[in-house]
Scaffold this motif. Structure first.
Motif, PDB file in Angstrom:
ATOM      1  N   PHE A  56     -18.271   6.085 -14.070  1.00 15.57           N
ATOM      2  CA  PHE A  56     -18.899   6.428 -15.349  1.00 15.57           C
ATOM      3  C   PHE A  56     -18.027   7.358 -16.180  1.00 15.57           C
ATOM      4  CE2 PHE A  56     -22.515   5.563 -12.568  1.00 15.57           C
ATOM      5  CZ  PHE A  56     -23.416   4.896 -13.383  1.00 15.57           C
ATOM      6  N   GLY A  59     -24.311   8.855 -15.958  1.00 15.05           N
ATOM      7  CA  GLY A  59     -23.934   9.135 -14.573  1.00 15.05           C
ATOM      8  C   GLY A  59     -24.975  10.004 -13.867  1.00 15.05           C
ATOM      9  N   ALA A 105     -12.964  17.845 -10.755  1.00 12.14           N
ATOM     10  CA  ALA A 105     -11.576  17.455 -11.021  1.00 12.14           C
ATOM     11  C   ALA A 105     -11.601  16.263 -11.965  1.00 12.14           C
ATOM     12  CB  ALA A 105     -10.857  17.077  -9.723  1.00 12.14           C
ATOM     13  N   SER A 106     -10.448  15.997 -12.581  1.00 17.79           N
ATOM     14  CA  SER A 106     -10.340  14.855 -13.485  1.00 17.79           C
ATOM     15  C   SER A 106     -10.067  13.586 -12.697  1.00 17.79           C
ATOM     16  CB  SER A 106      -9.203  15.091 -14.481  1.00 17.79           C
ATOM     17  OG  SER A 106      -8.958  13.894 -15.211  1.00 17.79           O
ATOM     18  N   TYR A 150     -12.011   4.525 -29.086  1.00 24.25           N
ATOM     19  CA  TYR A 150     -12.865   4.577 -27.887  1.00 24.25           C
ATOM     20  C   TYR A 150     -13.026   3.181 -27.289  1.00 24.25           C
ATOM     21  CZ  TYR A 150     -17.270   4.236 -25.303  1.00 24.25           C
ATOM     22  OH  TYR A 150     -18.227   3.921 -24.357  1.00 24.25           O
ATOM     23  N   GLY A 166     -18.208  11.099 -13.278  1.00 22.71           N
ATOM     24  CA  GLY A 166     -18.959  11.393 -14.509  1.00 22.71           C
ATOM     25  C   GLY A 166     -20.440  11.600 -14.261  1.00 22.71           C
ATOM     26  N   SER A 213     -18.714  -0.235 -18.358  1.00 21.57           N
ATOM     27  CA  SER A 213     -18.133  -0.486 -19.670  1.00 21.57           C
ATOM     28  C   SER A 213     -19.232  -0.633 -20.724  1.00 21.57           C
ATOM     29  CB  SER A 213     -17.231  -1.722 -19.597  1.00 21.57           C
ATOM     30  OG  SER A 213     -16.535  -1.888 -20.807  1.00 21.57           O
ATOM     31  N   THR A 214     -18.845  -1.130 -21.857  1.00 19.48           N
ATOM     32  CA  THR A 214     -19.711  -1.067 -23.043  1.00 19.48           C
ATOM     33  C   THR A 214     -19.621  -2.352 -23.858  1.00 19.48           C
ATOM     34  OG1 THR A 214     -19.828  -0.012 -25.229  1.00 19.48           O
ATOM     35  CG2 THR A 214     -17.772   0.213 -24.078  1.00 19.48           C
ATOM     36  N   ASP A 258     -16.513  14.951 -11.251  1.00 18.97           N
ATOM     37  CA  ASP A 258     -16.733  15.195 -12.687  1.00 18.97           C
ATOM     38  C   ASP A 258     -15.951  16.437 -13.082  1.00 18.97           C
ATOM     39  OD1 ASP A 258     -19.347  14.464 -14.869  1.00 18.97           O
ATOM     40  OD2 ASP A 258     -17.936  16.104 -15.239  1.00 18.97           O
ATOM     41  N   THR A 271      -8.297   9.825 -20.072  1.00 19.31           N
ATOM     42  CA  THR A 271      -9.417   9.658 -19.129  1.00 19.31           C
ATOM     43  C   THR A 271      -9.782   8.179 -18.952  1.00 19.31           C
ATOM     44  OG1 THR A 271     -10.353  11.849 -19.474  1.00 19.31           O
ATOM     45  CG2 THR A 271     -11.883  10.131 -18.787  1.00 19.31           C
ATOM     46  N   GLN A 301     -29.216  13.305 -22.843  1.00 14.81           N
ATOM     47  CA  GLN A 301     -28.017  12.884 -23.583  1.00 14.81           C
ATOM     48  C   GLN A 301     -27.523  14.047 -24.449  1.00 14.81           C
ATOM     49  OE1 GLN A 301     -28.431   9.457 -26.238  1.00 14.81           O
ATOM     50  NE2 GLN A 301     -26.293   8.924 -25.904  1.00 14.81           N
ATOM     51  N   PHE A 359     -24.598  11.896 -19.277  1.00 13.12           N
ATOM     52  CA  PHE A 359     -25.907  11.309 -19.601  1.00 13.12           C
ATOM     53  C   PHE A 359     -26.289  10.190 -18.615  1.00 13.12           C
ATOM     54  CE2 PHE A 359     -27.730   8.011 -22.769  1.00 13.12           C
ATOM     55  CZ  PHE A 359     -29.043   8.346 -22.480  1.00 13.12           C
ATOM     56  N   ASN A 418     -26.264   0.226 -26.342  1.00 13.78           N
ATOM     57  CA  ASN A 418     -26.515   1.659 -26.579  1.00 13.78           C
ATOM     58  C   ASN A 418     -27.687   2.167 -25.747  1.00 13.78           C
ATOM     59  OD1 ASN A 418     -24.851   0.871 -28.943  1.00 13.78           O
ATOM     60  ND2 ASN A 418     -25.287   2.970 -29.557  1.00 13.78           N
ATOM     61  N   ASN A 419     -27.455   3.274 -25.064  1.00 14.14           N
ATOM     62  CA  ASN A 419     -28.488   3.883 -24.216  1.00 14.14           C
ATOM     63  C   ASN A 419     -29.238   4.978 -24.965  1.00 14.14           C
ATOM     64  OD1 ASN A 419     -27.491   3.847 -20.752  1.00 14.14           O
ATOM     65  ND2 ASN A 419     -26.792   2.449 -22.338  1.00 14.14           N
ATOM     66  N   THR A 459     -16.545   9.587 -24.533  1.00 19.18           N
ATOM     67  CA  THR A 459     -17.486   8.560 -24.981  1.00 19.18           C
ATOM     68  C   THR A 459     -17.848   8.605 -26.464  1.00 19.18           C
ATOM     69  OG1 THR A 459     -19.370   9.954 -24.413  1.00 19.18           O
ATOM     70  CG2 THR A 459     -18.567   8.440 -22.697  1.00 19.18           C
TER      71      THR A 459
HETATM   72  P1  NAD Z   1     -21.154  11.295 -21.372  1.00 19.31           P
HETATM   73  O1  NAD Z   1     -20.169  11.634 -22.438  1.00 19.31           O
HETATM   74  O2  NAD Z   1     -22.548  11.764 -21.497  1.00 19.31           O
HETATM   75  O3  NAD Z   1     -20.621  11.871 -19.969  1.00 19.31           O
HETATM   76  C1  NAD Z   1     -19.318  11.690 -19.525  1.00 19.31           C
HETATM   77  C2  NAD Z   1     -19.147  12.489 -18.243  1.00 19.31           C
HETATM   78  O4  NAD Z   1     -17.808  12.249 -17.751  1.00 19.31           O
HETATM   79  C3  NAD Z   1     -19.289  13.989 -18.410  1.00 19.31           C
HETATM   80  O5  NAD Z   1     -20.064  14.537 -17.360  1.00 19.31           O
HETATM   81  C4  NAD Z   1     -17.856  14.506 -18.363  1.00 19.31           C
HETATM   82  O6  NAD Z   1     -17.758  15.832 -17.839  1.00 19.31           O
HETATM   83  C5  NAD Z   1     -17.207  13.490 -17.437  1.00 19.31           C
HETATM   84  N1  NAD Z   1     -15.759  13.356 -17.666  1.00 19.31           N
HETATM   85  C6  NAD Z   1     -15.118  13.186 -18.851  1.00 19.31           C
HETATM   86  N2  NAD Z   1     -13.798  13.095 -18.657  1.00 19.31           N
HETATM   87  C7  NAD Z   1     -13.596  13.186 -17.309  1.00 19.31           C
HETATM   88  C8  NAD Z   1     -12.452  13.137 -16.474  1.00 19.31           C
HETATM   89  N3  NAD Z   1     -11.225  13.001 -16.982  1.00 19.31           N
HETATM   90  N4  NAD Z   1     -12.631  13.211 -15.146  1.00 19.31           N
HETATM   91  C9  NAD Z   1     -13.862  13.383 -14.615  1.00 19.31           C
HETATM   92  N5  NAD Z   1     -14.980  13.477 -15.355  1.00 19.31           N
HETATM   93  C10 NAD Z   1     -14.846  13.359 -16.684  1.00 19.31           C
HETATM   94  O7  NAD Z   1     -21.071   9.733 -21.180  1.00 19.31           O
HETATM   95  P2  NAD Z   1     -22.258   8.670 -20.968  1.00 19.31           P
HETATM   96  O8  NAD Z   1     -22.904   8.402 -22.253  1.00 19.31           O
HETATM   97  O9  NAD Z   1     -23.072   9.083 -19.799  1.00 19.31           O
HETATM   98  O10 NAD Z   1     -21.393   7.364 -20.591  1.00 19.31           O
HETATM   99  C11 NAD Z   1     -21.070   7.068 -19.240  1.00 19.31           C
HETATM  100  C12 NAD Z   1     -20.307   5.760 -19.181  1.00 19.31           C
HETATM  101  O11 NAD Z   1     -21.106   4.717 -19.708  1.00 19.31           O
HETATM  102  C13 NAD Z   1     -19.013   5.771 -19.988  1.00 19.31           C
HETATM  103  O12 NAD Z   1     -18.019   5.105 -19.249  1.00 19.31           O
HETATM  104  C14 NAD Z   1     -19.368   5.002 -21.251  1.00 19.31           C
HETATM  105  O13 NAD Z   1     -18.239   4.353 -21.781  1.00 19.31           O
HETATM  106  C15 NAD Z   1     -20.392   4.029 -20.718  1.00 19.31           C
HETATM  107  N6  NAD Z   1     -21.382   3.557 -21.708  1.00 19.31           N
HETATM  108  C16 NAD Z   1     -22.123   4.451 -22.421  1.00 19.31           C
HETATM  109  C17 NAD Z   1     -23.104   3.983 -23.310  1.00 19.31           C
HETATM  110  C18 NAD Z   1     -23.993   4.923 -24.087  1.00 19.31           C
HETATM  111  O14 NAD Z   1     -24.808   4.467 -24.881  1.00 19.31           O
HETATM  112  N7  NAD Z   1     -23.914   6.243 -23.878  1.00 19.31           N
HETATM  113  C19 NAD Z   1     -23.294   2.599 -23.466  1.00 19.31           C
HETATM  114  C20 NAD Z   1     -22.523   1.722 -22.719  1.00 19.31           C
HETATM  115  C21 NAD Z   1     -21.576   2.214 -21.842  1.00 19.31           C
END
Ligand code: NAD
Length: 313
Positions: A81, A13, A58-59, A150, A7, A124-125, A33, A100, A185, A11, A179-180, A85
């Protein structure tokens, strides 16, 4: 150090990839990713091209692709990551979240079992804990009580991670962050949505009474915390990552409009989200005392810089 970051076009990652490539000279990064709608290769423009970086599209749920990568690379560490989300999307259709967040995490853990890694960090969150009443904080021992599909998928991934540690001896950590906010983002999320809509003088949709509380942390403080866990955390432990910065959504919305010089009337109440958690607030004492991590960003400055970044991009 051979590092798998999944990932890494998203945002948070991508903030980790930028951090590692600029601050950890001994690290080689493979970014797995799939490039869903939420990923953006331009999030890495400030650091690419780079000789110690490779993107594999790839997934994480593609078992053959994941297995081939683990066999080839013998990773020292995995930072997972990759996830679906967006809570609102999970309420419309949970299936991609299960595929996912649950199945993908299991595929990675299975590979880490067959091709041992030094450390597996599951990102995690705080949403896995559910909702708080008017008082109190979430601790690492708080019960899992997810409200949205989610959050339930993330809780399932946490439990699988702990089960693989117990059953197969994989050295894992789980980080649970609040929350980030910050640059890069995807603008479906609250803060970039409000900034981008306000910049265009469009209505900014605020759920319900706007008094839902979220505990905000700058994305760069989050990735610093994850790095501290990866390099110094006790195997098997869960670490909350939070900046002790809870704010009602309405206050955040008003601050954004003030920073942009826009009329607060742009805030438009809309029907509340189904199952909307009322309040999140994290206790980060463990990561502070055990690992010496502290957030560097002050909210007022971090938010102003974020608003400025979106105005420029
Ligand atoms: P995001 O939605 O901005 O990015 C997710 C990334 O994962 C994308 O680049 C997407 O292409 C990739 N992705 C999605 N499905 C995929 C798959 N099957 N295989 C490979 N890549 C895949 O997410 P984010 O906000 O950067 O969150 C990253 C992590 O942090 C997540 O696990 C989320 O649960 C966790 N998190 C986020 C927050 C927040 O405030 N954004 C807070 C706490 C935890």
């Amino acid at each position: 150090m051979r590092l798998l970051i999944t990932g890494g076009l998203g945002f948070i990652g991508s903030a980790m990839v930028r951090r590692v490539l600029t601050q950890v000279p001994e690290a080689t990064v493979v970014n797995l990713d799939a490039l869903t709608y939420a990923g953006n290769p331009h999030n890495l423009d400030p650091v690419l091209p780079h000789p110690r970086y490779r993107w594999v599209q790839a997934s994480i749920a593609d078992a053959a692709a994941v297995e081939a990568l683990f066999r080839e690379m013998a990773f020292d560490a995995v930072l997972n990551f990759a996830a679906e989300t967006h809570v609102d999307r999970s309420i419309v259709d949970a299936a991609p979240f299960i595929e996912t967040n649950v199945r993908g995490t299991e595929v990675l853990l299975h590979a880490a079992r067959r091709y041992p890694v030094g450390r597996f960090v599951q990102i995690s969150t705080d949403e896995v804990y559910g909702s708080l009443g008017p008082e109190g904080l979430f601790h690492e021992e708080s019960p899992l009580d997810p409200s949205s599909p989610y959050a339930a998928s993330k809780a399932a991934a946490d439990l699988l991670t702990l089960a693989y540690a117990k059953t197969y001896g994989i050295r894992v950590n789980i980080t649970r962050c609040s929350n980030n906010y910050g640059p890069y983002q995807f603008p479906e999320k609250f803060i970039p949505l409000f900034i981008t809509r306000a910049l265009q003088n469009q209505p900014c949709p605020l759920y319900g009474d706007g008094l839902h509380v979220r505990d905000w942390i700058h994305v760069e403080d989050h990735v610093d915390g994850i790095w501290a866990v990866l390099t110094q955390g006790t195997p098997g432990r869960i670490y909350n990552i939070g900046a002790r910065n809870p704010r009602p959504n309405r206050e955040v919305a008003e601050t954004i409009l003030r920073l942009l010089g826009r009329n607060p009337d742009l805030i438009t109440p809309v029907a509340d989200r189904l199952g909307h958690d009322r309040r999140y607030a994290l206790d980060p004492t463990r990561i502070e005392t055990e690992l010496g991590w502290r957030p560097r960003f002050r909210w007022e400055e971090g938010l102003a810089a974020t608003v400025h970044w979106y105005a420029q991009h």
